[in-house]
Design a protein around this motif. Structure first.
Motif, PDB file in Angstrom:
ATOM      1  N   VAL E  45     -13.765   9.186   9.574  1.00 41.86           N
ATOM      2  CA  VAL E  45     -14.134   9.039   8.171  1.00 41.86           C
ATOM      3  C   VAL E  45     -14.777   7.674   7.956  1.00 41.86           C
ATOM      4  N   GLU E  46     -15.870   7.667   7.229  1.00 40.25           N
ATOM      5  CA  GLU E  46     -16.554   6.413   6.891  1.00 40.25           C
ATOM      6  C   GLU E  46     -16.548   6.234   5.380  1.00 40.25           C
ATOM      7  N   ILE E  47     -16.115   5.078   4.941  1.00 38.55           N
ATOM      8  CA  ILE E  47     -16.115   4.740   3.516  1.00 38.55           C
ATOM      9  C   ILE E  47     -17.204   3.698   3.296  1.00 38.55           C
ATOM     10  N   THR E  48     -18.154   4.012   2.402  1.00 34.40           N
ATOM     11  CA  THR E  48     -19.248   3.084   2.117  1.00 34.40           C
ATOM     12  C   THR E  48     -19.065   2.481   0.729  1.00 34.40           C
ATOM     13  N   VAL E  49     -19.081   1.152   0.686  1.00 36.87           N
ATOM     14  CA  VAL E  49     -18.929   0.396  -0.546  1.00 36.87           C
ATOM     15  C   VAL E  49     -20.249  -0.313  -0.823  1.00 36.87           C
ATOM     16  N   ALA E  50     -20.744  -0.224  -2.055  1.00 36.85           N
ATOM     17  CA  ALA E  50     -21.991  -0.904  -2.429  1.00 36.85           C
ATOM     18  C   ALA E  50     -21.673  -1.998  -3.434  1.00 36.85           C
ATOM     19  N   GLY E  51     -22.168  -3.193  -3.162  1.00 33.37           N
ATOM     20  CA  GLY E  51     -21.900  -4.258  -4.120  1.00 33.37           C
ATOM     21  C   GLY E  51     -22.647  -5.523  -3.761  1.00 33.37           C
ATOM     22  N   PRO E  52     -22.610  -6.492  -4.651  1.00 33.77           N
ATOM     23  CA  PRO E  52     -23.248  -7.774  -4.366  1.00 33.77           C
ATOM     24  C   PRO E  52     -22.418  -8.558  -3.335  1.00 33.77           C
ATOM     25  N   VAL E  53     -23.068  -9.440  -2.618  1.00 34.80           N
ATOM     26  CA  VAL E  53     -22.361 -10.325  -1.689  1.00 34.80           C
ATOM     27  C   VAL E  53     -21.749 -11.461  -2.504  1.00 34.80           C
ATOM     28  N   ASP E  54     -20.436 -11.597  -2.435  1.00 33.55           N
ATOM     29  CA  ASP E  54     -19.747 -12.652  -3.191  1.00 33.55           C
ATOM     30  C   ASP E  54     -20.197 -14.025  -2.676  1.00 33.55           C
ATOM     31  N   ALA E  55     -20.645 -14.885  -3.591  1.00 31.64           N
ATOM     32  CA  ALA E  55     -21.213 -16.174  -3.183  1.00 31.64           C
ATOM     33  C   ALA E  55     -20.168 -17.077  -2.518  1.00 31.64           C
ATOM     34  N   ARG E  56     -18.915 -16.944  -2.917  1.00 31.78           N
ATOM     35  CA  ARG E  56     -17.865 -17.789  -2.384  1.00 31.78           C
ATOM     36  C   ARG E  56     -17.435 -17.351  -0.980  1.00 31.78           C
ATOM     37  N   THR E  57     -17.307 -16.023  -0.781  1.00 30.91           N
ATOM     38  CA  THR E  57     -16.756 -15.520   0.482  1.00 30.91           C
ATOM     39  C   THR E  57     -17.815 -14.969   1.433  1.00 30.91           C
ATOM     40  N   GLY E  58     -18.996 -14.635   0.898  1.00 31.58           N
ATOM     41  CA  GLY E  58     -20.017 -14.016   1.735  1.00 31.58           C
ATOM     42  C   GLY E  58     -19.714 -12.564   2.057  1.00 31.58           C
ATOM     43  N   MET E  59     -18.809 -11.952   1.300  1.00 35.07           N
ATOM     44  CA  MET E  59     -18.389 -10.584   1.588  1.00 35.07           C
ATOM     45  C   MET E  59     -18.669  -9.637   0.419  1.00 35.07           C
ATOM     46  N   VAL E  60     -18.798  -8.355   0.732  1.00 40.75           N
ATOM     47  CA  VAL E  60     -18.921  -7.326  -0.295  1.00 40.75           C
ATOM     48  C   VAL E  60     -17.532  -6.922  -0.769  1.00 40.75           C
ATOM     49  N   VAL E  61     -16.616  -6.803   0.182  1.00 38.13           N
ATOM     50  CA  VAL E  61     -15.237  -6.440  -0.124  1.00 38.13           C
ATOM     51  C   VAL E  61     -14.377  -7.006   1.006  1.00 38.13           C
ATOM     52  N   ASP E  62     -13.159  -7.386   0.685  1.00 35.14           N
ATOM     53  CA  ASP E  62     -12.237  -7.899   1.695  1.00 35.14           C
ATOM     54  C   ASP E  62     -11.772  -6.731   2.570  1.00 35.14           C
ATOM     55  N   LEU E  63     -12.072  -6.789   3.860  1.00 32.04           N
ATOM     56  CA  LEU E  63     -11.747  -5.651   4.733  1.00 32.04           C
ATOM     57  C   LEU E  63     -10.239  -5.426   4.855  1.00 32.04           C
ATOM     58  N   THR E  64      -9.447  -6.472   4.705  1.00 29.35           N
ATOM     59  CA  THR E  64      -7.994  -6.296   4.749  1.00 29.35           C
ATOM     60  C   THR E  64      -7.532  -5.400   3.604  1.00 29.35           C
ATOM     61  N   GLU E  65      -8.126  -5.596   2.441  1.00 25.51           N
ATOM     62  CA  GLU E  65      -7.800  -4.732   1.297  1.00 25.51           C
ATOM     63  C   GLU E  65      -8.230  -3.282   1.544  1.00 25.51           C
ATOM     64  N   LEU E  66      -9.445  -3.137   2.042  1.00 25.11           N
ATOM     65  CA  LEU E  66      -9.969  -1.782   2.260  1.00 25.11           C
ATOM     66  C   LEU E  66      -9.158  -1.063   3.352  1.00 25.11           C
ATOM     67  N   ASP E  67      -8.845  -1.799   4.416  1.00 30.92           N
ATOM     68  CA  ASP E  67      -8.036  -1.198   5.490  1.00 30.92           C
ATOM     69  C   ASP E  67      -6.656  -0.798   4.967  1.00 30.92           C
ATOM     70  N   GLY E  68      -6.097  -1.617   4.098  1.00 32.06           N
ATOM     71  CA  GLY E  68      -4.783  -1.291   3.527  1.00 32.06           C
ATOM     72  C   GLY E  68      -4.836   0.001   2.723  1.00 32.06           C
ATOM     73  N   LEU E  69      -5.845   0.116   1.874  1.00 27.35           N
ATOM     74  CA  LEU E  69      -6.002   1.339   1.076  1.00 27.35           C
ATOM     75  C   LEU E  69      -6.162   2.552   2.000  1.00 27.35           C
ATOM     76  N   ALA E  70      -7.016   2.426   2.999  1.00 32.89           N
ATOM     77  CA  ALA E  70      -7.259   3.560   3.906  1.00 32.89           C
ATOM     78  C   ALA E  70      -5.973   3.941   4.648  1.00 32.89           C
ATOM     79  N   GLU E  71      -5.234   2.945   5.090  1.00 34.57           N
ATOM     80  CA  GLU E  71      -3.980   3.193   5.814  1.00 34.57           C
ATOM     81  C   GLU E  71      -2.970   3.924   4.928  1.00 34.57           C
ATOM     82  N   ARG E  72      -2.767   3.372   3.731  1.00 31.54           N
ATOM     83  CA  ARG E  72      -1.735   3.937   2.834  1.00 31.54           C
ATOM     84  C   ARG E  72      -2.100   5.322   2.313  1.00 31.54           C
ATOM     85  N   GLU E  73      -3.369   5.485   1.919  1.00 34.68           N
ATOM     86  CA  GLU E  73      -3.729   6.691   1.170  1.00 34.68           C
ATOM     87  C   GLU E  73      -4.367   7.786   2.017  1.00 34.68           C
ATOM     88  N   ILE E  74      -5.024   7.385   3.116  1.00 31.58           N
ATOM     89  CA  ILE E  74      -5.745   8.396   3.910  1.00 31.58           C
ATOM     90  C   ILE E  74      -5.033   8.660   5.235  1.00 31.58           C
TER      91      ILE E  74
END
Lengths: 142, 142, 142, 142, 142, 142
Positions: E45-74
């Motif tokens: 399964v591939e989850i695609t997130v679209a968003g701006p690159v956060d200027a402070r972190t250089g990230m679209v989304v924190d992968l630890t958060e996304l991995d946590g959601l995928a682990e718990r819910e999927i």
């Protein structure tokens, strides 16, 4: 006698540099891999265990045990680090050849962490550096 | 209007660290990726060109031209280096998101190096960091 | 004793046809692969070198040397050609079995092009014809 | 002596459960794989044949023959089923180790279905359960 | 606006069967996939997130958060189960089309578990059933 | 609205040559791909269908129907041939761009062979020439 292979991966960086050699020789031997900042790879490691299929469980080795060993001894140690900072490479160039041999020795030394593999043996460690080259060590010559 | 995608790869290292943040905050945001020695990846980059099929050649773009641009501007620059040493990341954290956007801009700025693509446009840059995550940029929001 | 494997690829066409056989027999043996126009594949070739890790360089063989040999002797010769036109198949059906054995012999004959491999040996050539079948030759029976 | 490997795949489900063990022991040994509903995999199976290259055909074995055997004996039997319902697992836990050994024996017993392989032998069966683990059996210990 | 895609996998079984249809019609529609024992797959399964690159972190989304959601819910929910036993398929045939749509809805409903993605949106869920077929859902038509 | 993608492959050869151009110009445009004997590829083709999930079957399109169409119209026609011999390339250079567009048109013209897809549409044809380049056509500009 069945062979089971389990695949893991980690990301690390390395700089190929032998302090015993002159700068010009390091450049000659390692080319761009000798640049001071280093570079990195996604390393894929395969651990192959050879053993009889246990009549009670139908398994060669309990994968939970093998995954635990790999997590504690390989991934925790090498994932997301600079290999040149690892104690194993204090006096050894961190080529993928040398890393492959090191991982083989680490797994063999921790073999008793795998109670379900008491009738089995470590057969081979295979380490992919890129999709175009990989290394294998079977303990031959130890 | 056909889309052509060409795939290249390079190996590099990076350390995720924002000097504008406190040490504790860097650790919180980047975890193990913030370790001073950095780590690395095999990056796979895909360049997608959209354009009509030329009636004379049957091609969207001459691959020799596209390979030349990729070699000169992307691979020569980013292969086997530490991304933190690259001028493009002098004041930018070298996350793969930022690297993907940079590569997109580099290719777009050198578009005239592709005479055969004068009727075509850069559609997308896709950058794989590992076999489990990748990033895409289409210029949206530039 | 570590095994290093390096992967290359080339695109070629072939027609499976043995002029010593009747037309009906060629059809029976080779089926659609016997059609006069031929067909083709992306061939992936892996060269495996077995040898000790050099204490000075940490390498089994210098990859620049191995890549040079592969480029000069294998890719320049077989990439983007019709294998039936190659001198090696003047009197040999260009099946992938035969091509695999040929590549093994070519590499072994040019082994002295690899000064860094003077303590190593050619272990195996592996040739993928499609993602569903591949061939391996280790020199056994030569 | 060339090795030819051919790759096939099928989808099946299994529940890891040994009726000779207590429920608690089954849970301990098999974890979530012991849940009554089972789970499943896309199994990729590779059959490796070792033999001389036939001088007339340039082949180790006729792939049409090998594909026929695989279709009739392996894919028709195991594709899109629950392995626990298969006669071969009436009194055997359908671990992938056991399935690998079974497939090896099935192919060896039907070897005479391959007239073109009369000078060749079955070398190995390799069975991938997931992209992270696979099993191999060469008949050693039969 | 950058697209980030993260890849996960799980193993599950399913039986394709619509209780509202006659047995003969179930056989006609689902063929061998209708056999009572079911079969299974390794689902990627591939989850695609679209968003701006956060200027402070250089990230679209924190992968630890996304991995946590995928682990718990999927993964916790679908890995190593029989999909027919899942509440989501109590009155829905567990085809991969339906599973893909379900996973999309699960992720969207838990979006607030991703504080770092407050400026981003769920773009697409892609679900591979085998190496030969996959499904994508972008919420179009919800 | 769910997108279903199904993947097939075939092996073919081609020679890139435009009879309307001078020999020198053909060499300039096509390089080694212009050699008279041609060369070949394993082509992987993906057909993407977009449509609603049928409430009765849980499917976008019956895969048996789609596989039948692909077998009859694409694989029987292009597998194990020289593309230059195909009627579709009687007056068209068989570049992979042109082949991709042709396959799109073939599938669209035979759409009524897919009764289960009466509410769905052909979304895209994607054609891989090698592991480093692929082409996509969505009918845009037809």
């Amino acid at each position: 006698m069945v062979h089971l292979t389990r695949r893991y991966w980690f990301s690390a960086s390395h700089r190929l540099h032998n302090p015993a050699l002159e700068a010009a020789e390091n450049t000659l031997v390692y080319g761009k891999c000798n640049n001071p900042g280093g570079h990195g790879h996604n390393y894929h490691v395969e651990i192959t265990v050879a053993g009889p299929v246990d009549a009670r469980t139908g398994m060669v080795v309990d994968l939970t045990e093998l995954d635990g060993l790999a997590e504690r001894e390989i991934l925790n140690r090498f994932d997301q680090i600079n290999l040149n900072d690892d104690q194993g490479f204090a006096s050894l160039v961190p080529t993928t050849e040398n890393l492959c041999v090191q991982i083989y020795h680490i797994v063999r030394e921790r073999w008793t962490d795998l109670p379900s593999a008491r009738n089995a043996r470590l057969e081979r460690v295979r380490l992919e550096e890129t999709s175009s080259n990989f290394f294998e060590y079977t303990g031959e010559g130890d």
